[in-house]
Design a protein around this motif. Structure first.
Motif, PDB file in Angstrom:
ATOM      1  N   ARG A 218     -34.582   6.453   0.861  1.00 41.72           N
ATOM      2  CA  ARG A 218     -35.006   5.803  -0.383  1.00 41.72           C
ATOM      3  C   ARG A 218     -36.394   5.177  -0.268  1.00 41.72           C
ATOM      4  O   ARG A 218     -37.178   5.212  -1.225  1.00 41.72           O
ATOM      5  N   ALA A 219     -36.728   4.605   0.882  1.00 43.03           N
ATOM      6  CA  ALA A 219     -37.990   3.872   1.007  1.00 43.03           C
ATOM      7  C   ALA A 219     -39.140   4.737   1.486  1.00 43.03           C
ATOM      8  O   ALA A 219     -40.295   4.459   1.155  1.00 43.03           O
ATOM      9  N   GLU A 220     -38.842   5.775   2.252  1.00 45.87           N
ATOM     10  CA  GLU A 220     -39.898   6.537   2.909  1.00 45.87           C
ATOM     11  C   GLU A 220     -40.022   7.963   2.361  1.00 45.87           C
ATOM     12  O   GLU A 220     -40.654   8.816   2.973  1.00 45.87           O
ATOM     13  N   HIS A 221     -39.405   8.205   1.223  1.00 47.50           N
ATOM     14  CA  HIS A 221     -39.561   9.453   0.469  1.00 47.50           C
ATOM     15  C   HIS A 221     -39.723   9.096  -1.009  1.00 47.50           C
ATOM     16  O   HIS A 221     -39.562   7.937  -1.401  1.00 47.50           O
ATOM     17  N   LEU A 222     -40.014  10.104  -1.827  1.00 50.94           N
ATOM     18  CA  LEU A 222     -40.246   9.890  -3.252  1.00 50.94           C
ATOM     19  C   LEU A 222     -39.080  10.391  -4.089  1.00 50.94           C
ATOM     20  O   LEU A 222     -38.655  11.542  -3.950  1.00 50.94           O
ATOM     21  N   SER A 223     -38.591   9.553  -4.979  1.00 56.60           N
ATOM     22  CA  SER A 223     -37.595   9.970  -5.960  1.00 56.60           C
ATOM     23  C   SER A 223     -38.296  10.777  -7.050  1.00 56.60           C
ATOM     24  O   SER A 223     -39.530  10.755  -7.169  1.00 56.60           O
ATOM     25  N   PRO A 224     -37.551  11.494  -7.894  1.00 47.52           N
ATOM     26  CA  PRO A 224     -38.192  12.206  -9.007  1.00 47.52           C
ATOM     27  C   PRO A 224     -39.048  11.290  -9.877  1.00 47.52           C
ATOM     28  O   PRO A 224     -40.170  11.646 -10.265  1.00 47.52           O
ATOM     29  N   GLU A 225     -38.532  10.118 -10.182  1.00 46.39           N
ATOM     30  CA  GLU A 225     -39.301   9.180 -11.019  1.00 46.39           C
ATOM     31  C   GLU A 225     -40.603   8.777 -10.323  1.00 46.39           C
ATOM     32  O   GLU A 225     -41.654   8.645 -10.968  1.00 46.39           O
ATOM     33  N   GLN A 226     -40.541   8.583  -9.021  1.00 48.90           N
ATOM     34  CA  GLN A 226     -41.734   8.188  -8.274  1.00 48.90           C
ATOM     35  C   GLN A 226     -42.750   9.324  -8.173  1.00 48.90           C
ATOM     36  O   GLN A 226     -43.960   9.080  -8.186  1.00 48.90           O
ATOM     37  N   VAL A 227     -42.261  10.566  -8.079  1.00 50.31           N
ATOM     38  CA  VAL A 227     -43.170  11.713  -8.111  1.00 50.31           C
ATOM     39  C   VAL A 227     -43.944  11.715  -9.430  1.00 50.31           C
ATOM     40  O   VAL A 227     -45.173  11.870  -9.467  1.00 50.31           O
ATOM     41  N   GLY A 228     -43.211  11.541 -10.530  1.00 53.29           N
ATOM     42  CA  GLY A 228     -43.854  11.527 -11.835  1.00 53.29           C
ATOM     43  C   GLY A 228     -44.834  10.393 -11.987  1.00 53.29           C
ATOM     44  O   GLY A 228     -45.944  10.568 -12.524  1.00 53.29           O
ATOM     45  N   ALA A 229     -44.459   9.211 -11.513  1.00 54.85           N
ATOM     46  CA  ALA A 229     -45.340   8.058 -11.622  1.00 54.85           C
ATOM     47  C   ALA A 229     -46.611   8.258 -10.799  1.00 54.85           C
ATOM     48  O   ALA A 229     -47.717   7.892 -11.234  1.00 54.85           O
ATOM     49  N   LEU A 230     -46.481   8.825  -9.603  1.00 53.80           N
ATOM     50  CA  LEU A 230     -47.646   9.108  -8.770  1.00 53.80           C
ATOM     51  C   LEU A 230     -48.582  10.088  -9.466  1.00 53.80           C
ATOM     52  O   LEU A 230     -49.802   9.869  -9.525  1.00 53.80           O
ATOM     53  N   ALA A 231     -48.021  11.165  -9.982  1.00 56.47           N
ATOM     54  CA  ALA A 231     -48.842  12.188 -10.641  1.00 56.47           C
ATOM     55  C   ALA A 231     -49.566  11.621 -11.855  1.00 56.47           C
ATOM     56  O   ALA A 231     -50.744  11.935 -12.103  1.00 56.47           O
ATOM     57  N   ALA A 232     -48.874  10.784 -12.619  1.00 54.98           N
ATOM     58  CA  ALA A 232     -49.492  10.195 -13.810  1.00 54.98           C
ATOM     59  C   ALA A 232     -50.593   9.212 -13.427  1.00 54.98           C
ATOM     60  O   ALA A 232     -51.687   9.217 -14.009  1.00 54.98           O
ATOM     61  N   ALA A 233     -50.311   8.352 -12.444  1.00 55.02           N
ATOM     62  CA  ALA A 233     -51.301   7.356 -12.043  1.00 55.02           C
ATOM     63  C   ALA A 233     -52.553   8.005 -11.465  1.00 55.02           C
ATOM     64  O   ALA A 233     -53.667   7.513 -11.666  1.00 55.02           O
ATOM     65  N   ALA A 234     -52.356   9.132 -10.747  1.00 57.07           N
ATOM     66  CA  ALA A 234     -53.487   9.820 -10.135  1.00 57.07           C
ATOM     67  C   ALA A 234     -54.162  10.794 -11.088  1.00 57.07           C
ATOM     68  O   ALA A 234     -55.213  11.353 -10.755  1.00 57.07           O
ATOM     69  N   ASP A 235     -53.562  11.026 -12.249  1.00 62.18           N
ATOM     70  CA  ASP A 235     -54.135  11.907 -13.268  1.00 62.18           C
ATOM     71  C   ASP A 235     -54.406  13.305 -12.708  1.00 62.18           C
ATOM     72  O   ASP A 235     -55.498  13.858 -12.855  1.00 62.18           O
ATOM     73  N   VAL A 236     -53.374  13.881 -12.073  1.00 60.77           N
ATOM     74  CA  VAL A 236     -53.515  15.222 -11.506  1.00 60.77           C
ATOM     75  C   VAL A 236     -53.271  16.269 -12.591  1.00 60.77           C
ATOM     76  O   VAL A 236     -52.740  15.974 -13.665  1.00 60.77           O
ATOM     77  N   GLY A 237     -53.646  17.504 -12.295  1.00 60.30           N
ATOM     78  CA  GLY A 237     -53.471  18.568 -13.271  1.00 60.30           C
ATOM     79  C   GLY A 237     -52.057  19.074 -13.367  1.00 60.30           C
ATOM     80  O   GLY A 237     -51.519  19.284 -14.458  1.00 60.30           O
ATOM     81  N   LYS A 238     -51.422  19.292 -12.214  1.00 61.03           N
ATOM     82  CA  LYS A 238     -50.046  19.781 -12.204  1.00 61.03           C
ATOM     83  C   LYS A 238     -49.353  19.323 -10.932  1.00 61.03           C
ATOM     84  O   LYS A 238     -50.010  18.996  -9.938  1.00 61.03           O
ATOM     85  N   VAL A 239     -48.038  19.303 -10.981  1.00 58.32           N
ATOM     86  CA  VAL A 239     -47.202  18.955  -9.833  1.00 58.32           C
ATOM     87  C   VAL A 239     -46.435  20.189  -9.394  1.00 58.32           C
ATOM     88  O   VAL A 239     -45.837  20.888 -10.224  1.00 58.32           O
ATOM     89  N   VAL A 240     -46.450  20.442  -8.094  1.00 61.89           N
ATOM     90  CA  VAL A 240     -45.645  21.506  -7.503  1.00 61.89           C
ATOM     91  C   VAL A 240     -44.735  20.859  -6.463  1.00 61.89           C
ATOM     92  O   VAL A 240     -45.211  20.214  -5.524  1.00 61.89           O
ATOM     93  N   LEU A 241     -43.440  21.010  -6.630  1.00 62.38           N
ATOM     94  CA  LEU A 241     -42.487  20.404  -5.704  1.00 62.38           C
ATOM     95  C   LEU A 241     -42.298  21.274  -4.477  1.00 62.38           C
ATOM     96  O   LEU A 241     -42.144  22.492  -4.559  1.00 62.38           O
TER      97      LEU A 241
END
Length: 272
Positions: A218-241
């Protein structure tokens, strides 16, 4: 041209029925590079028409075994097939890891050396322990490392670091989160990138591990919500899991609630 192929998308130790171990192929201006070398990487290279001798540089995000288990095969087969030098770049401990693989290769070298001359493998495999910052550059591209939070709960007697990596080329900017929890350093590294290749751990993944490991998940990996929040905050073009087990419709929707751009559930041998 900059091309990325997800060779293996599985995270964590052990075998996976549908995925090879974590490894990605980045090709820029004729240079072929791996980001991590999980189990099965030699087979996956064959799947895209390449051999272990076609790789120029291996970048290791960190030294957990699921990111390095394919390295002995990559190195020893390269040596046996009489291919040229290979450079390994990673966090502190990468040189020691290289030396350990060379020790493993000793028996094979002694045997196959009787079948035909083999060069001393020490001469073929350069390794560099690097600190955060620019870790590789040439006229066509630059690679930058940032220390992430994958070891946030862990204390070591010796230096251990886990990195996210950014590739800046003339045509694209790519960021690999590596294994990480929430991290401002990764957000800053990823800012404005065209592609964010991100790890993900779901509630199902957490439930599948023993209780002592769940805090790490939980602390040292990213949840789906955290992936989305990171991508939005960084203003990336696309996310690939990548480095994930499964992505349900609910998991993808959780990312999309935070991030309005494209979200792709990566699969082995997918070109992105």
């Amino acid at each position: 041209m900059t091309a990325v192929t997800l060779l293996g998308t599985a995270g964590g130790p052990g075998g996976h029925a549908r995925r090879s171990g974590i490894a990605s192929l980045v090709e820029v201006a004729g240079v072929r590079m791996l980001v991590d070398a999980g189990v099965g990487v030699v087979r996956q290279l064959a799947g895209v028409g390449l051999t272990c001798g076609d790789i120029d540089v291996v970048f290791l995000t960190h030294l957990h075994d699921d990111h390095t288990a394919g390295l002995p095969a990559l190195m020893t087969f390269r040596h046996t097939m009489r291919r040229g030098p290979l450079t390994l770049i990673g966090p502190p401990g990468t040189v020691a890891l290289r030396d350990g693989v060379l020790a493993y290769m000793g028996a094979n070298t002694a045997i196959r050396g009787q079948e035909g001359r083999l060069v001393d493998p020490v001469t073929l495999f350069e390794a560099r322990d690097v600190e955060p910052g620019i870790v590789y550059s040439d006229a066509a591209f630059q690679v930058t490392a940032a220390e992430n939070s994958h070891y946030a709960l862990t204390r070591f007697d010796s230096p251990q670091k886990s990195y996210a990596l950014r590739f800046d080329t003339a045509s694209r900017s790519l960021v690999f989160t590596g294994d990480t929890g929430e991290s401002r350093a990764v957000e800053d590294l990823a800012r404005g990138a065209d592609v964010l290749v991100s790890e993900m751990v779901t509630d199902a993944d957490v439930a599948a591990v023993p209780p002592p490991v769940q805090a790490h998940m939980r602390a040292e990996h990213l949840s789906p919500e955290q992936v989305g929040a990171l991508a939005a905050a960084a203003d990336v073009g696309k996310v690939v899991l990548s480095h994930y087990t499964d992505a349900s419709a609910d998991d993808l929707e959780a990312i999309r609630r935070e991030f309005p751009g494209d979200v792709i559930a990566g699969e082995d041998l997918m070109r992105v």
